[in-house]
Design a protein around this motif. Structure first.
Motif, short mmCIF file in Angstrom:
data_model
loop_
_atom_site.label_atom_id
_atom_site.label_comp_id
_atom_site.label_asym_id
_atom_site.label_seq_id
_atom_site.Cartn_x
_atom_site.Cartn_y
_atom_site.Cartn_z
N ASP A 116 44.41 39.83 43.89
CA ASP A 116 45.58 38.95 43.86
C ASP A 116 45.14 37.50 43.83
OD1 ASP A 116 47.24 41.16 43.98
OD2 ASP A 116 47.41 41.10 46.17
N SER A 117 45.60 36.75 42.84
CA SER A 117 45.12 35.38 42.66
C SER A 117 46.24 34.38 42.41
CB SER A 117 44.13 35.33 41.49
OG SER A 117 44.75 35.75 40.27
N GLY A 130 34.69 46.03 40.83
CA GLY A 130 33.25 45.80 40.88
C GLY A 130 32.70 45.16 39.63
N GLU A 131 33.32 45.43 38.47
CA GLU A 131 32.85 44.82 37.23
C GLU A 131 33.07 43.32 37.23
OE1 GLU A 131 31.33 44.66 33.22
OE2 GLU A 131 31.07 45.97 34.97
N ALA A 132 34.22 42.87 37.72
CA ALA A 132 34.48 41.44 37.80
C ALA A 132 33.50 40.76 38.75
CB ALA A 132 35.92 41.18 38.26
N VAL A 133 33.17 41.42 39.85
CA VAL A 133 32.19 40.87 40.79
C VAL A 133 30.84 40.73 40.10
CG1 VAL A 133 30.89 41.35 42.89
CG2 VAL A 133 33.36 41.69 42.85
N ALA A 150 34.23 31.21 37.10
CA ALA A 150 32.82 31.02 37.43
C ALA A 150 32.27 29.77 36.75
CB ALA A 150 32.03 32.26 37.02
N ARG A 151 32.68 29.52 35.51
CA ARG A 151 32.21 28.31 34.83
C ARG A 151 32.78 27.05 35.49
NH1 ARG A 151 29.20 29.44 30.68
NH2 ARG A 151 29.48 31.38 29.48
N PRO A 166 41.17 28.80 37.57
CA PRO A 166 41.42 29.71 36.45
C PRO A 166 41.51 31.16 36.92
CG PRO A 166 39.64 28.17 35.91
CD PRO A 166 39.94 28.00 37.37
N GLY A 167 42.37 31.94 36.27
CA GLY A 167 42.54 33.32 36.67
C GLY A 167 41.45 34.25 36.16
#
Length: 267
Positions: free
Chosen positions: A85-86, A12-15, A102-103, A95-96
């Motif tokens: 998973d990316s 949730g923090e990454a979101v 996002a940028r 980018p991982g």
């Protein structure tokens, strides 16, 4: 911005970080679907807005598949912020890291890519493997979200009881398959093969790599390039990107050149 349900559960923090960066840099509409059907509806209601998928590799493949089946893939530039998973997304150039991805959505450029389309209208973005790689029978215990703190995740893993170590599920045995590239046989049913890999390349050609069964000395891998690949013989399973399909007795994949556009960091 379509946030996959699994991403909200995984990190949730990454979101939150992805939402903050994207909302600060552009006008963004946030969609929070609860399942695949709502995900598809949100994608279909995007209008003229560019879709940004926040999620893992399965969410990426699901989005491309939906757009392909709606015949809207060619005219839609897709952006991805990986959460979970990316490996697939990163192999395509995304980018991982959450902030960097996002940028790239805000500052990146469209890059057109080939993909494989099979005769059941499925898509392959990166690699097709026959047979699928073996998986371990043991499942790791879930680790609570750590709000981005690597040390906390490490502490949880240290304190959590370790699941019993189980042996790996053995890899499937050699297969007897006929593999044709543009109608020409690369290997026939009389030659057992250990593995087959098909990858969409550039210029509308797929690269096909076949590893025959070695007897004694290691067999020389076979390599071919073409626009269509047909595999048939005994029932077989295959891994297409992040999912395993089959068993099937026959399947044909064709290369769709420049079929989709992915927004990637500027070169």
């Amino acid at each position: 911005m379509i946030i996959d349900p699994a991403a909200r559960q995984t990190d949730g923090e990454a979101v939150r970080i992805a939402k903050d960066v994207l909302s600060a840099g552009a006008a963004a509409k946030v969609c929070l679907p609860d399942g695949p059907e709502e995900f598809a509806r949100a994608l279909g209601r995007r209008g003229s807005r560019r879709p940004v998928v926040v999620g893992d590799d399965r969410a990426l493949v699901r989005t491309v598949t939906l757009l392909h089946r709606q015949r809207e893939l060619a005219g839609c530039a897709l952006s991805v912020v990986p959460v979970g998973d990316s490996g697939l997304a990163e192999s395509l150039g995304v980018p991982g890291g959450t902030v960097a991805a996002a940028r790239a959505v805000l500052d990146g450029a469209e890059r057109r890519l080939d993909l494989l389309v099979d005769d059941s209208d499925g898509v392959v973005l990166s690699t097709l493997g026959i047979p699928p790689e073996p998986v371990r029978a043991a499942v790791a215990a879930p680790v609570p979200a750590a709000a981005g703190r690597a040390w906390y995740r490490s502490l949880v893993r240290t304190l959590a009881p370790r699941p019993p170590r189980l042996p790996a599920v053995p890899a499937p045995g050699p297969s007897r398959l006929r593999i044709e590239v543009d109608g020409e046989a690369v290997v026939d049913l009389g030659q057992p093969v250990e593995a087959v890999a098909v990858t969409p390349g550039t210029g509308g050609l797929a690269e096909v790599r076949v590893r025959p069964l070695s007897v004694g000395a290691e067999a020389t891998p076979l390599r071919a390039f073409g626009r269509t690949v047909t595999v048939f013989g005994a029932d077989f399973r295959y891994r297409a990107d992040a999912a395993v399909s089959g068993p099937v007795r026959r399947r044909t994949w064709r290369v769709a050149e420049d079929a989709w556009a992915l927004v990637l960091p500027p070169a």
